[in-house]
Enzyme design. Structure first.
Site, mmCIF file in Angstrom:
data_model
loop_
_atom_site.group_PDB
_atom_site.id
_atom_site.type_symbol
_atom_site.label_atom_id
_atom_site.label_comp_id
_atom_site.label_asym_id
_atom_site.label_seq_id
_atom_site.Cartn_x
_atom_site.Cartn_y
_atom_site.Cartn_z
ATOM 1 N N GLU A 58 -24.579 40.381 -19.065
ATOM 2 C CA GLU A 58 -25.044 41.154 -17.919
ATOM 3 C C GLU A 58 -24.709 42.620 -18.220
ATOM 4 O O GLU A 58 -23.707 43.158 -17.781
ATOM 5 C CB GLU A 58 -24.352 40.704 -16.618
ATOM 6 C CG GLU A 58 -24.978 41.356 -15.408
ATOM 7 C CD GLU A 58 -23.999 41.732 -14.297
ATOM 8 O OE1 GLU A 58 -24.462 41.960 -13.172
ATOM 9 O OE2 GLU A 58 -22.774 41.821 -14.533
ATOM 10 N N ASP B 278 -20.198 38.587 -17.356
ATOM 11 C CA ASP B 278 -20.262 39.450 -16.185
ATOM 12 C C ASP B 278 -19.876 40.890 -16.555
ATOM 13 O O ASP B 278 -18.915 41.110 -17.302
ATOM 14 C CB ASP B 278 -19.285 38.900 -15.129
ATOM 15 C CG ASP B 278 -19.421 39.567 -13.788
ATOM 16 O OD1 ASP B 278 -20.533 39.568 -13.237
ATOM 17 O OD2 ASP B 278 -18.402 40.090 -13.278
#
Ligand code: NOJ
Length: 527
Positions: free
Chosen positions: A264, A191
């Site tokens: 990401e 993330d």
């Protein structure tokens, strides 16, 4: 082929209205049937759920509402038996404010965990130490009365940023990664992978080009949320030197376990994204998000695909949608037009190097559910901008017609399922060879079947302009008419067969010189 499971909305195994690991376990065979190879599961850790689980209170456990470690272990074994690899979602930029590290660090300047986070004295006027905005509105700083300092949070105040200058944080995450991989997980989606490291001096951000000098962070009511964030040039709070070093250390761990690191890295400038994957000594793959941001036109589709591939390289994962964006059918025009465009994009992406990533429900052609504002739970809604909240793309999957739509036996799922039709469901679409689900399945099977003949082949783009976006890769041609009029692609005369077509009746046709395509028709030709 990758598949993103947004767990709370996938399938409810225990009848409490929340999707969970038991529900996913029961549907693994369906994912294998669809042709998926890699399943990325959204955060499943204990969490106060201020941001859908991206606020982690314990990195090494499972939220009891979603299952248990035993359940996850069983799921991993069953997935492996079906040929599926399981990725967890690792959230290293921030913890939850309920994480024991933060609870110990807050209010006590002498805590051994204080340096796990980013603390600064107030500015001379008592305000935040710099002008950084948070993604979900307001300043990126919150004042801690007890210790007289501000803590940094690029997202919610309840998501304090970790201090990646601290060796203890670095060691803790190396350990977390090692433990999950040793335990049997096949890799992680990382993330906010671009933002772990911040400029050590935390300088003010300049305005984004064209924004003038008068940028001012508005109060915590969330005025303008993401728009406000976009008014700055994010040159000190993301994509800093040193961040790729972290992934180099992780790569050594991942390689020992033959595991995948998928970042990401939310950078839409390809040259910046490139440095995360180009040397292949850190992340294996990074998401390329440009196709999710395009305004539909053949030129825009062609440019977004070519730019990623040519300027970043082949180490991309291609999200077809995500839990952070409107569903593609909605974003690309709504209804059957949006669905057809989404399948065009999926077809084009499926022949390229890299890992396409389906977001659950895209394969059913689902559109966003127009939820009443009061039921929206996303922090963007809670903080004052319900119309921009991400919930409409996060509603539960309709598995079959009937009460609870096969998602849950509870009276009320955690988010309304919405106004779905029987033909939106998995059960109905499985029984119809022309359904979206069956078309996606055929596409995935074609991709797999042709993989061997294209793996080492370069991508040659065929039509530099016009409505048809197309390329050749070895013996394979992939083409989609992304325009509004019928058009014809001129080919090299070599005999090929339509291996996949958005209009099933075309499959098996022979093609040599000319390939006529109706608007929004997509095909894969192969030997
Ligand atoms: C990206 C995740 O995809 C999103 O859902 C989340 O809100 C932010 N990171 C913060 O963790």
């Amino acid at each position: 082929m990758g598949y993103q499971v947004y767990l709370r909305s996938f399938a409810d195994g225990d009848g409490d209205g929340w999707g969970d690991l038991a529900g996913l376990r029961a549907r693994l065979e369906h994912l294998a049937w669809l042709g998926v190879d890699v399943v990325w599961i959204s955060p499943l850790y204990p969490s106060p759920l201020r941001d859908g689980g991206y606020d982690v209170a314990d990195y090494l456990d499972v939220d009891p509402r979603l299952g248990s470690l035993e359940e996850l272990g069983a799921l991993v074994s069953e997935a492996h038996a079906l040929g599926l690899r399981i990725l967890l979602d690792l959230v290293p930029n921030h913890t939850s404010s309920d994480h024991p590290w933060f609870m110990a660090a807050r209010g006590d300047r002498d805590s051994p965990y204080r340096d796990h986070y980013v603390w600064r004295d107030p500015a001379p006027d008592g305000g935040p130490p710099n002008n950084w905005p948070a993604h979900f509105g307001g300043p990126a700083w919150t004042y801690d009365d007890a210790s007289g300092q501000y803590w940094l949070h690029l997202f919610l105040p309840h998501q304090p940023d970790l201090n990646w200058q601290s060796p203890a944080v670095d060691e803790a995450f190396a350990d977390i990664l090692e433990r999950w991989l040793a335990w049997g997980i096949d890799g992680v989606r990382i993330d906010v992978a671009h933002a772990l490291v911040k400029h050590p001096d935390l300088p003010d951000l300049p305005p984004a080009p064209g924004q003038g000098d008068e940028v001012e962070v508005t109060g915590g009511s969330g005025v303008g949320v993401e728009r406000e964030f976009e008014r700055y040039a994010h040159v000190h709070d993301a994509d800093q030197p040193g961040v790729t070093e972290i992934y180099r250390r992780w790569r050594a761990i991942a390689d020992r376990h033959d595991a995948l690191l998928l970042g990401e890295v939310y950078l839409l400038e390809p040259q910046r994204l490139r440095r995360y994957v180009a040397d292949q000594d850190g992340l294996h793959l990074a998401f390329w998000f440009a196709p999710l941001h395009l305004e539909w036109s053949p030129a825009a589709v062609r440019a977004a695909l070519r730019e990623g591939l040519e300027e970043v390289g082949p180490w991309l994962s291609w999200p077809l949608a995500s839990h952070d964006r409107p569903r593609s059918a909605t974003a690309l025009g709504g209804g059957d037009l949006g669905r057809a465009r989404a399948l065009c994009l999926a077809t084009l992406v499926c022949g390229l190097p890299g890992l396409p990533m389906i977001y659950q429900g895209e394969e059913l052609g689902l559109t966003d559910v127009p939820l009443p504002h009061e039921v929206r739970q996303d922090p963007i809604a809670v903080r004052g901008e319900p119309e921009r909240a991400r919930d409409p793309g996060r509603t539960p999957i309709p598995w079959e017609p009937g009460p609870g739509w096969g998602f849950t036996s509870a009276d009320e799922p955690w988010l309304p399922i919405g106004d779905r039709r029987p033909e939106d469901t998995v059960a109905v679409q499985r029984g119809d060879l022309d359904s979206w689900l069956q078309r996606y399945r055929a596409l995935l099977a074609t991709r797999k079947g042709l993989h061997g003949s294209v793996a080492d082949e370069p991508v040659d783009w065929l039509a530099p302009d016009g409505p048809i976006v197309a390329y050749r890769r070895g013996p394979v041609v992939v083409a989609a008419n992304c325009g509004q009029q019928a058009a014809t692609l001129t080919l090299d005369g070599r005999h090929r067969i339509v291996r996949f077509a958005s209009a099933r009746a075309r499959e098996g046709q022979r093609v040599a010189e000319e390939l006529p395509l109706e608007p929004h028709e997509a095909v894969v030709l192969g030997p």
